[in-house]
Design a protein around this motif. Structure first.
Motif, PDB file in Angstrom:
ATOM      1  N   ALA A 151       0.962  -1.169   0.016  1.00 46.85           N
ATOM      2  CA  ALA A 151      -0.072   0.045  -0.010  1.00 46.85           C
ATOM      3  C   ALA A 151       0.991   1.318   0.023  1.00 46.85           C
ATOM      4  O   ALA A 151       1.469   1.627   1.069  1.00 46.85           O
ATOM      5  N   TYR A 152       1.119   1.993  -1.276  1.00 45.64           N
ATOM      6  CA  TYR A 152       1.786   3.078  -1.351  1.00 45.64           C
ATOM      7  C   TYR A 152       1.376   4.335  -0.595  1.00 45.64           C
ATOM      8  O   TYR A 152       0.103   4.533  -0.867  1.00 45.64           O
ATOM      9  N   ILE A 153       1.847   4.750   0.138  1.00 45.51           N
ATOM     10  CA  ILE A 153       1.434   6.224   0.916  1.00 45.51           C
ATOM     11  C   ILE A 153       2.529   7.371   0.370  1.00 45.51           C
ATOM     12  O   ILE A 153       3.553   7.323   0.575  1.00 45.51           O
ATOM     13  N   PRO A 154       1.983   8.279  -0.462  1.00 41.36           N
ATOM     14  CA  PRO A 154       2.902   9.341  -0.773  1.00 41.36           C
ATOM     15  C   PRO A 154       3.691  10.002   0.109  1.00 41.36           C
ATOM     16  O   PRO A 154       2.955  10.094   1.309  1.00 41.36           O
ATOM     17  N   GLU A 155       4.780  10.729  -0.049  1.00 45.92           N
ATOM     18  CA  GLU A 155       5.587  11.350   1.012  1.00 45.92           C
ATOM     19  C   GLU A 155       4.848  12.661   1.417  1.00 45.92           C
ATOM     20  O   GLU A 155       4.866  13.070   2.788  1.00 45.92           O
ATOM     21  N   THR A 156       4.069  13.105   0.551  1.00 43.49           N
ATOM     22  CA  THR A 156       3.489  14.544   0.878  1.00 43.49           C
ATOM     23  C   THR A 156       2.077  14.466   0.129  1.00 43.49           C
ATOM     24  O   THR A 156       2.118  13.813  -0.805  1.00 43.49           O
ATOM     25  N   LEU A 157       0.938  14.884   0.847  1.00 40.49           N
ATOM     26  CA  LEU A 157      -0.234  14.697   0.387  1.00 40.49           C
ATOM     27  C   LEU A 157      -0.638  16.260  -0.167  1.00 40.49           C
ATOM     28  O   LEU A 157      -0.228  17.162   0.397  1.00 40.49           O
ATOM     29  N   ASN A 158      -1.502  16.158  -1.045  1.00 45.05           N
ATOM     30  CA  ASN A 158      -2.146  17.419  -1.819  1.00 45.05           C
ATOM     31  C   ASN A 158      -2.583  18.204  -0.856  1.00 45.05           C
ATOM     32  O   ASN A 158      -3.582  17.944  -0.027  1.00 45.05           O
ATOM     33  N   HIS A 159      -2.146  19.614  -0.727  1.00 42.98           N
ATOM     34  CA  HIS A 159      -2.740  20.476   0.374  1.00 42.98           C
ATOM     35  C   HIS A 159      -2.956  21.731  -0.398  1.00 42.98           C
ATOM     36  O   HIS A 159      -2.164  22.620  -1.017  1.00 42.98           O
ATOM     37  N   ILE A 160      -4.089  22.293  -0.244  1.00 40.48           N
ATOM     38  CA  ILE A 160      -4.389  23.584  -0.802  1.00 40.48           C
ATOM     39  C   ILE A 160      -5.087  24.495   0.208  1.00 40.48           C
ATOM     40  O   ILE A 160      -6.120  24.095   1.041  1.00 40.48           O
ATOM     41  N   GLU A 161      -4.483  25.603   0.715  1.00 42.45           N
ATOM     42  CA  GLU A 161      -4.860  26.401   1.964  1.00 42.45           C
ATOM     43  C   GLU A 161      -5.297  27.791   1.265  1.00 42.45           C
ATOM     44  O   GLU A 161      -4.638  28.596   0.375  1.00 42.45           O
TER      45      GLU A 161
END
Length: 212
Positions: A151-161
Motif C-alpha cells: 500500500a503506497y502512501i505518498p510522502e506529501t499529500l495534496n494540500h491547498i490552503e
C-alpha cells in the motif's frame, strides 16, 4: 491503485471535462491576457465576487444532471443514481443516517460468481485510458505500482490552503461597481466573461484611486 476507486476516478474525469477544465483555462487566460494577479488577494476577492456564484450554479446544475442521467447497472437494467438511491432507501432503509437500522443483505445476494465479480468494481473503467491519464496527471507517481501487496502512501499529500479575501470597497463603492457591471450581459461565453472581469478590474482601480 485500488480498483475500488475507479468509480470516483471516473466521476472526477467527468467533472473535469464538464466543468473544472473550462474554468481552469478561463482563469489562466485572465492571468495571461487580462491582468489577473493570482498573488494579489484583492484580485482573488474580485474573482470570487464575480464568478463564485456562477461557478457554484454550474456545479449544482452538473451534479443534478449527473444524478438524473440513466446508467447501466450490474444486472443490465437502466436507472439514474437518484432513483437507485431513493429505491434503495425504500427497500433497505436509510443507511448512514443517525438512528437508521443496520442493513444486512440476504445470504443469497452475492451467491453467483457473476454478482461477486461485478460488485463495487467498474471493470470497463479500470481499462479506460482517459481515466488513467487523468489520475496520473493529478496524482504523484507511484513507484510501487507493480506490487499489488504494498500500500503506497505518498510522502506529501495534496494540500491547498485558501484564505478568505477581504473586500476593500465601501458599501457605496460596491454599489457603484454593481451599477457599472449591470450594463454588461453575461452570455456565458469566455469572451463576455473575460470582458466582464476586465471592466470590473478597471472600475475597482478607479474607485480605489479616488480614495487616495
Amino acid at each position: 491503485r485500488s480498483v475500488y476507486n475507479i468509480h470516483i476516478e471516473h466521476l472526477w474525469v467527468d467533472l473535469a471535462n464538464g466543468i473544472s477544465s473550462k474554468w481552469k483555462l478561463f482563469f489562466q487566460d485572465l492571468e495571461v491576457s487580462s491582468g489577473l494577479n493570482v498573488d494579489n488577494a484583492h484580485h482573488i476577492w474580485l474573482l470570487h465576487h464575480l464568478f463564485l456564484d456562477i461557478l457554484g450554479c454550474e456545479i449544482h446544475g452538473w451534479a443534478k444532471a449527473w444524478n438524473h442521467h440513466r446508467m447501466s447497472t450490474y444486472d443490465h437494467s437502466m436507472s439514474s443514481p437518484h432513483k437507485m438511491c431513493f429505491l434503495s432507501m425504500l427497500q433497505h432503509g436509510a443507511c448512514g443516517f443517525e438512528g437508521a437500522p443496520t442493513f444486512h443483505p440476504p445470504e443469497d445476494t452475492l451467491q453467483s460468481d457473476k454478482a461477486v465479480a461485478k460488485y463495487g468494481i467498474d471493470w470497463d473503467g479500470v481499462d479506460n485510458h482517459g481515466i488513467h491519464s487523468h489520475h496520473d496527471m493529478v496524482n504523484q507517481p507511484d513507484p510501487l505500482s507493480n506490487n499489488p501487496f504494498v500500500a503506497y502512501i505518498p510522502e506529501t499529500l495534496n494540500h491547498i490552503e485558501v484564505d478568505e479575501p477581504n473586500c476593500l470597497l465601501s458599501p457605496e463603492q460596491l454599489a457603484h461597481l454593481h451599477a457599472h457591471l449591470a450594463q454588461f450581459i453575461d452570455d456565458r461565453t469566455i469572451h463576455s466573461r473575460g470582458h466582464f472581469w476586465e471592466q470590473a478590474l478597471v472600475m475597482c482601480i478607479q474607485l480605489m484611486s479616488l480614495t487616495d
